[in-house]
Design a protein around this motif. Structure first.
Motif, short mmCIF file in Angstrom:
data_model
loop_
_atom_site.label_atom_id
_atom_site.label_comp_id
_atom_site.label_asym_id
_atom_site.label_seq_id
_atom_site.Cartn_x
_atom_site.Cartn_y
_atom_site.Cartn_z
N GLU A 37 0.99 -1.12 0.02
CA GLU A 37 -0.05 -0.05 0.02
C GLU A 37 0.68 1.33 0.07
OE1 GLU A 37 -3.49 0.57 2.13
OE2 GLU A 37 -3.92 -1.40 2.44
N THR A 41 0.53 3.61 -3.04
CA THR A 41 -0.02 4.91 -2.70
C THR A 41 0.83 6.11 -2.29
OG1 THR A 41 -0.87 4.46 -0.64
CG2 THR A 41 -2.12 3.67 -2.30
N SER A 52 -9.89 -2.68 1.88
CA SER A 52 -8.49 -2.01 1.07
C SER A 52 -8.59 -2.51 -0.27
CB SER A 52 -7.34 -2.31 1.86
OG SER A 52 -6.39 -2.04 1.07
N ASN A 53 -8.13 -1.86 -1.27
CA ASN A 53 -7.79 -1.94 -2.44
C ASN A 53 -6.76 -3.21 -2.75
OD1 ASN A 53 -10.23 -1.05 -3.73
ND2 ASN A 53 -9.21 0.92 -3.65
N HIS A 75 -7.13 -4.56 -6.60
CA HIS A 75 -8.61 -4.53 -6.81
C HIS A 75 -9.18 -3.15 -7.56
CE1 HIS A 75 -9.68 -8.46 -5.62
NE2 HIS A 75 -8.85 -8.19 -4.38
N ASP A 76 -7.68 -2.33 -7.56
CA ASP A 76 -8.07 -0.73 -8.18
C ASP A 76 -7.04 -0.67 -9.20
OD1 ASP A 76 -8.69 2.10 -7.36
OD2 ASP A 76 -6.54 2.08 -7.63
N GLU A 77 -7.72 -0.07 -10.32
CA GLU A 77 -7.12 0.22 -11.59
C GLU A 77 -5.48 0.85 -11.39
OE1 GLU A 77 -7.36 -1.13 -14.50
OE2 GLU A 77 -9.04 -2.58 -13.37
N GLU A 78 -5.90 2.12 -10.40
CA GLU A 78 -4.40 2.83 -10.30
C GLU A 78 -3.39 1.95 -9.52
OE1 GLU A 78 -3.58 5.94 -10.98
OE2 GLU A 78 -5.44 5.99 -12.38
N LYS A 80 -2.92 -1.42 -9.76
CA LYS A 80 -2.56 -2.22 -10.79
C LYS A 80 -1.51 -1.61 -11.56
CE LYS A 80 -6.94 -4.71 -10.70
NZ LYS A 80 -8.01 -5.28 -11.80
#
Length: 273
Positions: A37, A41, A52-53, A75-78, A80
């Motif tokens: 993470e 991020t 959480s993604n 699970h989040d495109e950003e 990935k």
């Protein structure tokens, strides 16, 4: 998108104490998610939740000591997109870096790609290391402290090719008992590594054989520029020349010790000519 890892607990049979085994697995999961993470991020998560993604997923286990495969799921495109930019090998290098730093051990040399990612984190890298040193590392070492079993974490590039990320055992668990001296001492040291963004690095004492981690007693951005230049100048001067020609800095430091006398890190308070 998922990335696979494996945890190996070195036991003589295909079995492990359930409570301590689950605690160690929880620690490995939390370390993987916290590092991921932060890298994806650029913020250290204060809490890990099921919403959480970035999450971890248990997969099959395997024999030969106690082995457990698990995956890091994005699970989040950003997230990935950011992971693809970093890449699996560089991600495993950075996992090694932060896990070793959290135990005051010397990480493996980083590739240029991994180093650039580390540099981009700035002070966030130090916050991540501090986060890992808390309950996460205590949980990881639970099976080592209570039963003496060694632990190994691998990154699985595919079903046959693996990259060792870190090993944990009774010796590495001693770093969890580290205490910082209250009274400073003076040392003469050569700077061997320096992160220009965080101020963390490694130094070698005059007449010493090994390097030891160091950091500053204040946030690095507040360290005066002349002091920063002395550290970087010493690093560049001593690189690539015989040790007998090295120059040394006289530093006021607070030693960080384990078992009462073994120094595993120095906290720099001042520098003297």
């Amino acid at each position: 998108m998922s990335v696979n890892f494996e945890l190996i607990i070195d036991t003589p049979a295909f079995e492990v104490d359930m409570k301590s085994g689950l605690t160690t697995l929880q620690g490995i999961s939390d370390a993987t998610r916290t590092i991921a993470e932060t890298l994806l991020t650029e913020k250290v998560p204060e809490r890990l939740t099921s919403k959480s993604n970035v999450r971890t997923l248990l997969k099959k286990n395997f024999k030969g000591s106690y082995g457990q495969i698990f995956s890091l799921e994005m699970h989040d495109e950003e997230a990935k997109k950011k992971f693809r930019k970093i890449g699996g090998p560089a991600f495993s290098e950075l996992m090694n870096y932060f896990l070793m730093e959290s135990l005051y051990l010397e990480p493996d040399d980083l590739s240029e790609k991994a180093q650039q990612q580390l540099d981009s984190l700035g002070d966030t890298a130090e916050h991540l290391t501090a986060q890992l040193r808390q309950s996460i590392m205590i949980n990881i070492h639970d099976i080592a402290r209570k039963f003496g079993h060694n632990i190994q974490l691998n990154f699985r590039k595919n079903s046959t090719e693996k990259i060792e990320i870190a090993k944990f055992n009774e010796d590495t668990s001693s770093a969890l008992e580290a205490e910082t001296d209250k009274k400073p001492i003076f040392i003469e040291a050569s700077i061997r590594r320096l992160n220009a963004n965080t101020g963390n690095g490694r130094l070698q004492l005059r007449d010493g054989d090994n390097t030891i981690p160091f950091g500053f007693s204040m946030i690095y951005q507040y360290v005066q520029l002349p002091t920063k230049r002395k550290f970087s100048t010493n690093l560049h001067h001593n690189n690539g020349i015989p040790e007998e020609d090295w120059t040394y800095l006289t530093l006021e430091v607070l030693p960080v010790r384990i078992h009462g006398d073994r120094i595993i890190k120095y906290i720099v308070k001042g520098i003297y000519e």
